[in-house]
Structures are given as structure tokens and as C-alpha cells.
Motif scaffolding. Structure first.
Motif, PDB file in Angstrom:
ATOM      1  N   SER A  36      12.481 -17.609  18.503  1.00  0.00           N
ATOM      2  CA  SER A  36      11.900 -17.907  16.945  1.00  0.00           C
ATOM      3  C   SER A  36      12.257 -19.366  16.690  1.00  0.00           C
ATOM      4  N   ALA A  37      11.903 -19.739  15.844  1.00  0.00           N
ATOM      5  CA  ALA A  37      12.231 -21.055  15.110  1.00  0.00           C
ATOM      6  C   ALA A  37      13.635 -20.837  14.364  1.00  0.00           C
ATOM      7  N   LYS A  47      13.894 -21.457   5.905  1.00  0.00           N
ATOM      8  CA  LYS A  47      13.573 -21.299   7.406  1.00  0.00           C
ATOM      9  C   LYS A  47      12.790 -22.520   7.772  1.00  0.00           C
ATOM     10  N   THR A  49      10.312 -22.385   9.689  1.00  0.00           N
ATOM     11  CA  THR A  49       8.819 -22.060   9.567  1.00  0.00           C
ATOM     12  C   THR A  49       8.340 -22.350   8.175  1.00  0.00           C
ATOM     13  N   GLU A 114       8.784 -22.885  16.899  1.00  0.00           N
ATOM     14  CA  GLU A 114       9.089 -22.111  18.078  1.00  0.00           C
ATOM     15  C   GLU A 114       9.242 -23.042  18.911  1.00  0.00           C
ATOM     16  N   PHE A 168       5.579 -16.415  19.016  1.00  0.00           N
ATOM     17  CA  PHE A 168       4.741 -16.787  17.460  1.00  0.00           C
ATOM     18  C   PHE A 168       3.479 -16.995  17.585  1.00  0.00           C
ATOM     19  N   ARG A 182       3.498 -13.622  10.038  1.00  0.00           N
ATOM     20  CA  ARG A 182       4.985 -14.093  10.192  1.00  0.00           C
ATOM     21  C   ARG A 182       5.874 -13.059  10.793  1.00  0.00           C
ATOM     22  N   GLY A 183       7.014 -13.279  11.377  1.00  0.00           N
ATOM     23  CA  GLY A 183       7.692 -12.417  12.380  1.00  0.00           C
ATOM     24  C   GLY A 183       7.162 -12.070  13.545  1.00  0.00           C
ATOM     25  N   GLY A 184       6.173 -13.016  14.056  1.00  0.00           N
ATOM     26  CA  GLY A 184       5.169 -12.496  15.127  1.00  0.00           C
ATOM     27  C   GLY A 184       6.188 -12.842  16.494  1.00  0.00           C
ATOM     28  N   SER A 185       7.222 -13.467  16.578  1.00  0.00           N
ATOM     29  CA  SER A 185       7.971 -13.662  17.939  1.00  0.00           C
ATOM     30  C   SER A 185       8.279 -12.243  18.500  1.00  0.00           C
ATOM     31  N   ASP A 186       8.584 -11.242  17.736  1.00  0.00           N
ATOM     32  CA  ASP A 186       8.624 -10.061  18.316  1.00  0.00           C
ATOM     33  C   ASP A 186       7.462  -9.594  19.294  1.00  0.00           C
TER      34      ASP A 186
END
Ligand code: ASP
Length: 438
Positions: A36-37, A47, A49, A114, A168, A182-186
Motif C-alpha cells: 500500500s502507500a 495517509k 493517499t 502505491e 490499489f 479505498r483499501g483496494g491493495s487487499d
């Protein structure tokens, strides 16, 4: 081979980078790393982002953004210095800054958090940097093109067995950058794990796994050691914040075990998420419940009509009205002469009176009652279906603590029981249920 993803709080500064390197190096299977960033270094921090979203807003309104960009740049140069890396990142920062002033889209700008972190992490680990625009493909409607994406990453991995991938974002068919929500690196991590048929997907964050209840309500809740995807879905839907909701799909489809682990405490077991578990561990034999969660601010609209069940179209006609008003109905408990619509109150703002008068005119009920300020509490556990006395224990616990139950529902697969209580009883209900079941 393990795909490992680190969230923003695990990558906020050089010290965290060092920890991540130790984690990656401690297991030679950890060959694919998603980042993530940089997140918050402390609770009052911002953050990266979010800073990038602010840059975009400044650009939109033609306001200078030098100060904010300087803050962003410092986040990365501090990490590079703290990790003893080259100053390549300065060129990357100039390239990113130049890109921003060339009418970049919001997605392009925020994705750079990212991008730059992955550049740094790749250098630090000695892994290859692979840009997400070279493998994570979206359709024009923003949905992932799995076939193309999986094939691309598989091909790349043959030439780059050890790689760092920014989370992300990916690329649209016209070459433009597109991000997940948001939170898309998962989600990126899950897609990479599925594409490469990884043995597991490890998602490192700042908690030791998924907790049995919200720590803001229950004091030091126990972590859940093992949970099924279905249980996770129930808990997440009802308020537990764990993973981006799109994360589950790729790993579940490919039957890849998903671990939630803690960067600050990598030796802790964390939580393992799978489709099902063939056996039971000791802890599960002792406890029927996997987790307890809930959401506040619901309204219950109860519609009564004598001999309602004899009118075969009654419920359908009411639901056509909610559909017409675009109001999602979450539960429909019913009895012989009445049924209720359980709806998040926010969906009724501005449309309640119209909805009620529509129902009145269409089905001419004997009465319509609205009860606001209701909380829904979900008690979730895959072992409940085979265990007697769980609902008895729920009702006895709430009754003994003077909590009035306004609604009861059990999902048809029997992995959850949902109880409606008044908002004022929300925290006490969760706390007492947690104590009773642990
Ligand atoms: N950096 C992005 C965010 O803050 C994506 C992510 O961290 O997963 O939402």
C-alpha cells in the motif's frame, strides 16, 4: 510460494520498512510482495493517499500544491534515507510531480502513493518492481478482467520470480490508470495470489488477526484463529472492518488460504480464512461462536393487515414500492397478520413519508408503525447449526441484563442469528453476549 501484502500502517516509515524486510526474509516462500502507500505514523498523521487526493483537489481548483507535495516527498525521502537506499526516489518524485500537472485523472494521481512505495520496497528487498499497469487489467466498466490479468502476471512471474507490486490500481483498456475503492491493495494481493496459484495469501496489517468483537466495545477481545469465508462475510457485512470486501472472491475461487497477520507481531498466529475446515481445534470445541458484531441506526416498519396471508400479492406489492423508491430492505420478519421491513435509517431520510403513503394507498393496511433507533446485532458461528442452546443462551443473556429484543432472525444456513435491540442497548448487548460466549 506465498503472496504477502503489507498495509499502509505497516509501511508508514523506515522502521516499518525494516520490519517488513525481516518478515519477507524470514521465509523464502515470500517471493511476491504487494504494498500500500505509506499510512499514518501516529494517530494525528495523514495517509499519503489522502494527501494525494488533496493534491488532486488543489489542481482541480488551480490552487498551488507545492506544500502538500513537499510533505509527500518527505515521506518517501525519509524512508529512503532511513533504509540507506539510493536517492533514485528523488527522480521518481520529480516524474510523479510532472505527471500531476499534465491533467492527470484523480485515479492516476492517487495511485502514485502505491507506485512510489513499491519502487522503494523493491530496491530495499532487492526484488524486481513490476508496475500494476503492466498486468492488472480492468474492463471499461471498471471490473477486473481476470483472464487477461492472470495470464499477464503468470507470464511476468516466469521472468521475475521475486517481485514487488504496487496495490490499489491497474489499467483500463485505453491505457488510463484506474483504482479500486479505498483499501483496494487487499484486492490486488488476492488477485496476485490467485493468478500465481500461491500456497497462501498473507495479509499483514496492524492487528493480530480478526477479533471476536469490536475492541472499542469489548475490552481486549480474543482473536479468531480460524474463520470460514461465509462467516467472514456475515461479520463484515454487519460492521466488522477487516478486508476490502472484494478481496475474498479471487482467493476463495482458487481455494487459497488467506491469513491476516500483524506486522508488529509476526509470530502471533493471526487469523486463517478458508472455505471450510475438516477438523476442529481445541478452542473451537469449547466455543460455539466465532464472532459478534452489529450496526446501529435501523428503522423497523411494521405493516399489519388482518388475514394478510390470504392476499397472495400483499408482500410483493409492498416490496415493489420499496424497490421503486430504491430503498434496500435488509430483513423481513413476518407473522400471520403482519410483517416488518428492516431498513437502515439513512435510506429513509427524505423518502419515509412518501414511502408510507405509497404503501397506505397500494395495500390499504390496517396499520403501519415505524420504530427508529434500532441496532442489529449478529452472532456468527459455523458451529451453531449443530449445537443446541445457542439461541437460548443469547436470549437468556440479554434478558438477564434487562435488554429488550425487538426482532429476531436466523439466516437460512444457520451460521448467524440476528437480534434487533434499541440503539441505547447496543454496546451492553454486544459486551454481555461476548462475555457469555467466551
Ligand atoms: N492506499 C489506498 C488507501 O488508502 C489503498 C490501500 O491502502 O489499500 O485506501
Amino acid at each position: 510460494m506465498k503472496v504477502v501484502k503489507f498495509g499502509g500502517s505497516s509501511l508508514a516509515n523506515a522502521e516499518n520498512f525494516r520490519r517488513v524486510k525481516d518478515i519477507v526474509n524470514s521465509d523464502e516462500g515470500r517471493t511476491v510482495v504487494i504494498v500500500s502507500a505509506p499510512g499514518k505514523r501516529h494517530s494525528a498523521d495523514t495517509k499519503v493517499t489522502d494527501l494525494l487526493y488533496i493534491c488532486h483537489a488543489h489542481l482541480t481548483y488551480k490552487v498551488g500544491f507545492d506544500d502538500i507535495f513537499a510533505d509527500i516527498a518527505k515521506r518517501y525521502t525519509d524512508i529512503a534515507e532511513g533504509c540507506g537506499l539510493s536517492d533514485n526516489i528523488k527522480d521518481v518524485l520529480s516524474e510523479v510531480r510532472a505527471g500531476m500537472t499534465r491533467h492527470s485523472s484523480v485515479d492516476e494521481i492517487v495511485s502514485r502513493g502505491e507506485y512510489m512505495n513499491a519502487r522503494l520496497m523493491a530496491e530495499y528487498l532487492g526484488y524486481d518492481f513490476i508496475d500494476a499497469k503492466d498486468w492488472l487489467y480492468f474492463d471499461f466498466d471498471g471490473k477486473v478482467d481476470y483472464e487477461k490479468t492472470y495470464a499477464a502476471l503468470k507470464g511476468i512471474s516466469l521472468l521475475h520470480p521475486k517481485m514487488v507490486l504496487p496495490g490499489f490500481y491497474g489499467v483500463l483498456p485505453d491505457g488510463k490508470i484506474h483504482t479500486f475503492s479505498r483499501g483496494g491493495s487487499d484486492v490486488t494481493g488476492a488477485i496476485a495470489a490467485a493468478a500465481l496459484s500461491a500456497d497462501c495469501y498473507e495479509n499483514f496489517t496492524d492487528v493480530s488477526g480478526i477479533l471476536m468483537a469490536d475492541p472499542k466495545i469489548v475490552d481486549s477481545p480474543k482473536p479468531i484463529q480460524r474463520i470460514t469465508f461465509n462467516e467472514l462475510r456475515e461479520l463484515s457485512y454487519m460492521g466488522a472492518e477487516v478486508l476490502h470486501e472484494e478481496t475474498v472472491f479471487p482467493v476463495r475461487q482458487a481455494n487459497i488460504p488467506l491469513y491476516i497477520k500483524n506486522t508488529q507481531d509476526p509470530a502471533a498466529k493471526g487469523t486463517l480464512i478458508m472455505e471450510s475446515f475438516p477438523d476442529e481445534i481445541e478452542e473451537e470445541r469449547q466455543r460455539f461462536i466465532t464472532g459478534i458484531t452489529g450496526k446501529k441506526h435501523y428503522s423497523i416498519i411494521t405493516i399489519s393487515k388482518n388475514r394478510m396471508t390470504e392476499d397472495l400479492s400483499f408482500i410483493r406489492r409492498v416490496l415493489q414500492i420499496t424497490e421503486k423508491h430504491h430503498i434496500p430492505v435488509e430483513h423481513i420478519p413476518s407473522s400471520i397478520d403482519s410483517f416488518s421491513l428492516v431498513i437502515a435509517t439513512k435510506h429513509l431520510t427524505g423518502s419515509l413519508h412518501l414511502l408510507l403513503s405509497d404503501i397506505q394507498q397500494t395495500v390499504n393496511p390496517d396499520s403501519i408503525k415505524v420504530c427508529d433507533g434500532v441496532s442489529l446485532i449478529a452472532v456468527v458461528g459455523r458451529r451453531m447449526a449443530a449445537t443446541t442452546g445457542v439461541s437460548g443462551q443469547i436470549f437468556a443473556t440479554l434478558g438477564l441484563n434487562g435488554i429488550n429484543i425487538r426482532m429476531i432472525e436466523q439466516g437460512s444456513d444457520e451460521i448467524n442469528i440476528i437480534i434487533g435491540v434499541m440503539d441505547a442497548d447496543f454496546s451492553t448487548a454486544i459486551r454481555t453476549l461476548y462475555e457469555s460466549f467466551t
